[in-house]
Scaffold this motif. Structure first.
Motif, PDB file in Angstrom:
ATOM      1  N   LEU A   1       0.837  -1.198   0.000  1.00 11.36           N
ATOM      2  CA  LEU A   1       0.000   0.000   0.000  1.00 11.36           C
ATOM      3  C   LEU A   1       0.875   1.251   0.000  1.00 11.36           C
ATOM      4  O   LEU A   1       1.916   1.277   0.668  1.00 11.36           O
ATOM      5  N   PRO A   2       0.466   2.286  -0.725  1.00 16.40           N
ATOM      6  CA  PRO A   2       1.208   3.545  -0.636  1.00 16.40           C
ATOM      7  C   PRO A   2       1.159   4.072   0.785  1.00 16.40           C
ATOM      8  O   PRO A   2       0.194   3.842   1.520  1.00 16.40           O
ATOM      9  N   CYS A   3       2.214   4.794   1.188  1.00 12.34           N
ATOM     10  CA  CYS A   3       2.257   5.248   2.575  1.00 12.34           C
ATOM     11  C   CYS A   3       3.060   6.532   2.725  1.00 12.34           C
ATOM     12  O   CYS A   3       3.876   6.881   1.882  1.00 12.34           O
ATOM     13  N   PHE A   4       2.776   7.221   3.817  1.00 12.27           N
ATOM     14  CA  PHE A   4       3.621   8.298   4.325  1.00 12.27           C
ATOM     15  C   PHE A   4       4.564   7.659   5.340  1.00 12.27           C
ATOM     16  O   PHE A   4       4.114   6.929   6.231  1.00 12.27           O
ATOM     17  N   ALA A   5       5.852   7.932   5.227  1.00 15.82           N
ATOM     18  CA  ALA A   5       6.833   7.333   6.136  1.00 15.82           C
ATOM     19  C   ALA A   5       7.585   8.444   6.862  1.00 15.82           C
ATOM     20  O   ALA A   5       8.381   9.163   6.253  1.00 15.82           O
ATOM     21  N   PHE A   6       7.317   8.592   8.160  1.00 15.98           N
ATOM     22  CA  PHE A   6       7.945   9.629   8.972  1.00 15.98           C
ATOM     23  C   PHE A   6       9.038   9.015   9.846  1.00 15.98           C
ATOM     24  O   PHE A   6       8.757   8.182  10.709  1.00 15.98           O
ATOM     25  N   GLY A   7      10.278   9.415   9.592  1.00 19.84           N
ATOM     26  CA  GLY A   7      11.397   8.993  10.421  1.00 19.84           C
ATOM     27  C   GLY A   7      11.780  10.090  11.402  1.00 19.84           C
ATOM     28  O   GLY A   7      11.074  11.083  11.567  1.00 19.84           O
ATOM     29  N   LYS A   8      12.930   9.916  12.036  1.00 20.36           N
ATOM     30  CA  LYS A   8      13.378  10.862  13.056  1.00 20.36           C
ATOM     31  C   LYS A   8      13.662  12.233  12.467  1.00 20.36           C
ATOM     32  O   LYS A   8      13.336  13.267  13.074  1.00 20.36           O
ATOM     33  N   ARG A   9      14.232  12.286  11.271  1.00 19.42           N
ATOM     34  CA  ARG A   9      14.637  13.557  10.679  1.00 19.42           C
ATOM     35  C   ARG A   9      14.102  13.763   9.262  1.00 19.42           C
ATOM     36  O   ARG A   9      14.420  14.751   8.621  1.00 19.42           O
ATOM     37  N   GLN A  10      13.290  12.834   8.778  1.00 16.90           N
ATOM     38  CA  GLN A  10      12.873  12.890   7.376  1.00 16.90           C
ATOM     39  C   GLN A  10      11.569  12.142   7.163  1.00 16.90           C
ATOM     40  O   GLN A  10      11.349  11.083   7.756  1.00 16.90           O
ATOM     41  N   ALA A  11      10.710  12.697   6.309  1.00 18.81           N
ATOM     42  CA  ALA A  11       9.478  12.027   5.904  1.00 18.81           C
ATOM     43  C   ALA A  11       9.452  11.900   4.390  1.00 18.81           C
ATOM     44  O   ALA A  11       9.810  12.839   3.674  1.00 18.81           O
ATOM     45  N   VAL A  12       9.034  10.727   3.927  1.00 19.29           N
ATOM     46  CA  VAL A  12       8.896  10.485   2.495  1.00 19.29           C
ATOM     47  C   VAL A  12       7.416  10.365   2.160  1.00 19.29           C
ATOM     48  O   VAL A  12       6.689   9.583   2.789  1.00 19.29           O
ATOM     49  N   LEU A  13       6.979  11.162   1.192  1.00 22.49           N
ATOM     50  CA  LEU A  13       5.571  11.172   0.793  1.00 22.49           C
ATOM     51  C   LEU A  13       5.311  10.123  -0.277  1.00 22.49           C
ATOM     52  O   LEU A  13       6.191   9.819  -1.103  1.00 22.49           O
ATOM     53  N   PRO A  14       4.098   9.578  -0.324  1.00 20.70           N
ATOM     54  CA  PRO A  14       3.751   8.656  -1.412  1.00 20.70           C
ATOM     55  C   PRO A  14       3.660   9.409  -2.733  1.00 20.70           C
ATOM     56  O   PRO A  14       3.512  10.638  -2.762  1.00 20.70           O
ATOM     57  N   SER A  15       3.757   8.673  -3.823  1.00 21.55           N
ATOM     58  CA  SER A  15       3.614   9.313  -5.133  1.00 21.55           C
ATOM     59  C   SER A  15       2.149   9.683  -5.354  1.00 21.55           C
ATOM     60  O   SER A  15       1.250   8.859  -5.152  1.00 21.55           O
TER      61      SER A  15
END
Length: 221
Positions: free
Chosen positions: A177-191
């Protein structure tokens, strides 16, 4: 906080509404944020003789229109790979779309697919940047790693990798599934674009993952 199909997520004292349309509405800045729209990809494939439904591009622009009407953003921040390839007929659809929202400030962070001459964007009053530092966030296209991430001037919001989360269904079938991934210093948005794939990411316990399933954003524990 769950706000229906979307989820409100507070990060660094900023209120981010994670939308099932695979975008973020940053409430304090009244900014709509999306990554990897890949307009023009349909036209790119059709020019190569590959049969692709024409209406995919208009669907993505239609979703953008719906988000603008619903949330009334003052600016649209695009985290790269907005237009997939060189100029093709799909650009005309975007020109028409832009004419409907002339007062909307649009900022495009250049991605590896953004190869159209900058003058074309200037004619539409669109600002092109390599990065944007605004509030606590550093807007980029490519994710940072290692020392670059540790030394980043703000919390990174980026795209590029089309993140997904692999889950097992009740019948042991696997789905990504597409997802938003929030780490400690960075977030990656889904396409944002429908005509894109996704890559299953490896997450760690410190990450906050929000998947998009059945037109709803769901927190993954």
């Amino acid at each position: 906080m769950d706000t229906g199909a979307a989820i409100s997520f507070n990060l660094l004292n900023q209120d981010l509404l994670l939308l099932p349309q695979k975008a973020i509405f940053w409430q304090q800045e009244k900014a709509l944020i999306a990554a990897d729209v890949h307009l023009g990809k349909v036209g790119h494939f059709r020019k190569a003789g590959i049969a692709v439904p024409r209406d995919l591009e208009q669907n993505d622009l239609g979703v953008l229109s719906d988000l603008v009407f619903e949330h009334q953003p003052e600016k649209l921040i695009l985290l790269g790979d907005f237009f997939h390839s060189d100029m093709n007929a799909d650009w005309d659809w975007f020109v028409l779309w832009r004419s409907q929202f002339p007062k909307l400030e649009i900022i495009l962070i250049r991605g590896n697919h953004d190869i159209i001459d900058e003058d074309n964007y200037k004619q539409l009053n669109i600002t092109l940047l390599d990065e944007l530092l605004t509030g606590p966030f550093l807007m980029l296209h490519h994710p940072l790693t290692g020392t670059d991430l540790e030394l980043a001037r703000g919390y990174v919001l980026c795209g590029h990798i089309h993140p997904g989360i692999s889950l097992a269904g009740k019948a042991r079938q696997q789905m990504t599934l597409p997802c938003f991934a929030f780490g400690k210093r960075q977030a990656v948005l889904p396409s944002f674009g429908k005509f894109t794939g996704r890559v299953a990411i490896r997450s760690i316990k410190a990450d906050r993952i929000f998947a998009i399933a059945n037109d709803k954003v769901v927190a993954i524990s």
